[in-house]
Design a protein around this motif. Structure first.
Motif, short mmCIF file in Angstrom:
data_model
loop_
_atom_site.label_atom_id
_atom_site.label_comp_id
_atom_site.label_asym_id
_atom_site.label_seq_id
_atom_site.Cartn_x
_atom_site.Cartn_y
_atom_site.Cartn_z
N TRP A 177 60.39 24.27 25.67
CA TRP A 177 61.52 25.13 25.35
C TRP A 177 62.81 24.37 25.63
N ASP A 178 63.87 24.73 24.93
CA ASP A 178 65.14 24.08 25.25
C ASP A 178 65.78 24.74 26.47
N LYS A 179 66.65 24.00 27.13
CA LYS A 179 67.24 24.45 28.40
C LYS A 179 68.00 25.76 28.25
N GLU A 180 68.68 25.92 27.13
CA GLU A 180 69.47 27.14 26.92
C GLU A 180 68.57 28.38 26.90
N LYS A 181 67.43 28.30 26.22
CA LYS A 181 66.51 29.44 26.16
C LYS A 181 65.91 29.72 27.54
N ILE A 182 65.54 28.66 28.25
CA ILE A 182 64.98 28.85 29.60
C ILE A 182 66.00 29.54 30.48
N GLY A 183 67.25 29.10 30.41
CA GLY A 183 68.31 29.71 31.21
C GLY A 183 68.50 31.18 30.88
N LYS A 184 68.50 31.51 29.60
CA LYS A 184 68.65 32.91 29.19
C LYS A 184 67.48 33.76 29.65
N ILE A 185 66.27 33.21 29.54
CA ILE A 185 65.08 33.94 29.98
C ILE A 185 65.15 34.21 31.48
N MET A 186 65.48 33.19 32.25
CA MET A 186 65.54 33.35 33.71
C MET A 186 66.63 34.35 34.11
N ARG A 187 67.81 34.24 33.51
CA ARG A 187 68.88 35.20 33.84
C ARG A 187 68.46 36.62 33.48
N THR A 188 67.81 36.79 32.33
CA THR A 188 67.34 38.11 31.91
C THR A 188 66.33 38.66 32.90
N CYS A 189 65.37 37.83 33.33
CA CYS A 189 64.36 38.28 34.29
C CYS A 189 65.00 38.67 35.62
N VAL A 190 65.97 37.89 36.07
CA VAL A 190 66.66 38.21 37.33
C VAL A 190 67.41 39.53 37.19
N ILE A 191 68.09 39.73 36.08
CA ILE A 191 68.83 40.99 35.86
C ILE A 191 67.87 42.16 35.80
N LEU A 192 66.77 42.02 35.05
CA LEU A 192 65.78 43.11 34.97
C LEU A 192 65.17 43.39 36.34
N HIS A 193 64.85 42.35 37.08
CA HIS A 193 64.31 42.54 38.43
C HIS A 193 65.29 43.32 39.30
N ASN A 194 66.56 42.91 39.29
CA ASN A 194 67.56 43.60 40.09
C ASN A 194 67.72 45.06 39.67
N MET A 195 67.64 45.32 38.36
CA MET A 195 67.74 46.70 37.87
C MET A 195 66.54 47.52 38.36
N ILE A 196 65.35 46.92 38.31
CA ILE A 196 64.14 47.62 38.77
C ILE A 196 64.24 47.94 40.26
N VAL A 197 64.67 46.94 41.05
CA VAL A 197 64.81 47.15 42.49
C VAL A 197 65.84 48.24 42.78
N GLU A 198 66.96 48.20 42.09
CA GLU A 198 68.01 49.21 42.29
C GLU A 198 67.50 50.60 41.93
N ASN A 199 66.78 50.72 40.82
CA ASN A 199 66.24 52.02 40.42
C ASN A 199 65.23 52.54 41.43
N LYS A 200 64.35 51.67 41.91
CA LYS A 200 63.35 52.08 42.90
C LYS A 200 64.02 52.47 44.22
N ARG A 201 65.08 51.77 44.57
CA ARG A 201 65.80 52.07 45.82
C ARG A 201 66.36 53.49 45.79
N HIS A 202 66.80 53.93 44.63
CA HIS A 202 67.38 55.27 44.51
C HIS A 202 66.32 56.31 44.16
N GLY A 203 65.07 55.90 44.07
CA GLY A 203 63.97 56.85 43.89
C GLY A 203 63.79 57.35 42.48
N TYR A 204 64.31 56.65 41.51
CA TYR A 204 64.12 57.08 40.14
C TYR A 204 63.99 55.87 39.23
N ALA A 205 63.36 56.07 38.12
CA ALA A 205 63.26 55.04 37.09
C ALA A 205 63.59 55.68 35.76
#
Length: 133
Positions: free
Chosen positions: A43-71
């Motif tokens: 994969w090219d570096k730009e795509k890898i970077g976008k994928i990793m940033r997206t996964c980090v953002i999604l992870h943080n959203m999931i953690v935040e939603n679980k912290r507040h007890g809702y999804a």
């Protein structure tokens, strides 16, 4: 017996601490998102970077939603398990063996590695060296 090198020791301490943090973070992302587990060599570096940033953002959203007890959204399609075709990333259309060999040679260049390590050690020493004294 080797001389005590405070710069090298500080570098080793900082590197070990940072490596543990990075390995822990990637472990969390790999356990949650299948796409992070897969090899990304072609994969090219730009795509890898976008994928990793997206996964980090999604992870943080999931953690935040679980912290507040809702999804509010169903995140199961993004998590590990059977991958859907929409989660696959297209590889480069054409890859040249010469390009791959050149990249591999550059990554394994010991002189460049030694220069970069020395620069990093000096930077860490300038930034953190006086704290321990």
């Amino acid at each position: 017996m080797a001389d005590f090198d405070p710069r090298g020791e500080l570098f080793a301490e900082r590197q070990e601490s940072t490596r543990k943090d990075v390995e822990r973070a990637f472990g969390v992302l790999q356990s949650r998102f299948t796409i992070v587990k897969n090899p990304a060599v072609l994969w090219d570096k730009e795509k890898i970077g976008k994928i990793m940033r997206t996964c980090v953002i999604l992870h943080n959203m999931i953690v935040e939603n679980k912290r507040h007890g809702y999804a509010q959204i169903d995140t199961s399609e993004f998590e590990s398990g059977e991958s859907s075709r929409s989660s696959k990333v297209k590889m480069r259309e054409s890859i040249h063996v010469g390009d791959m060999l050149g990249i591999r040679r550059e990554v394994r260049d010991t002189e460049k590695h030694d220069r970069l390590k020395a620069d990093l050690m000096e930077n860490i020493w300038q930034k953190f060296g006086s704290e321990d004294e």
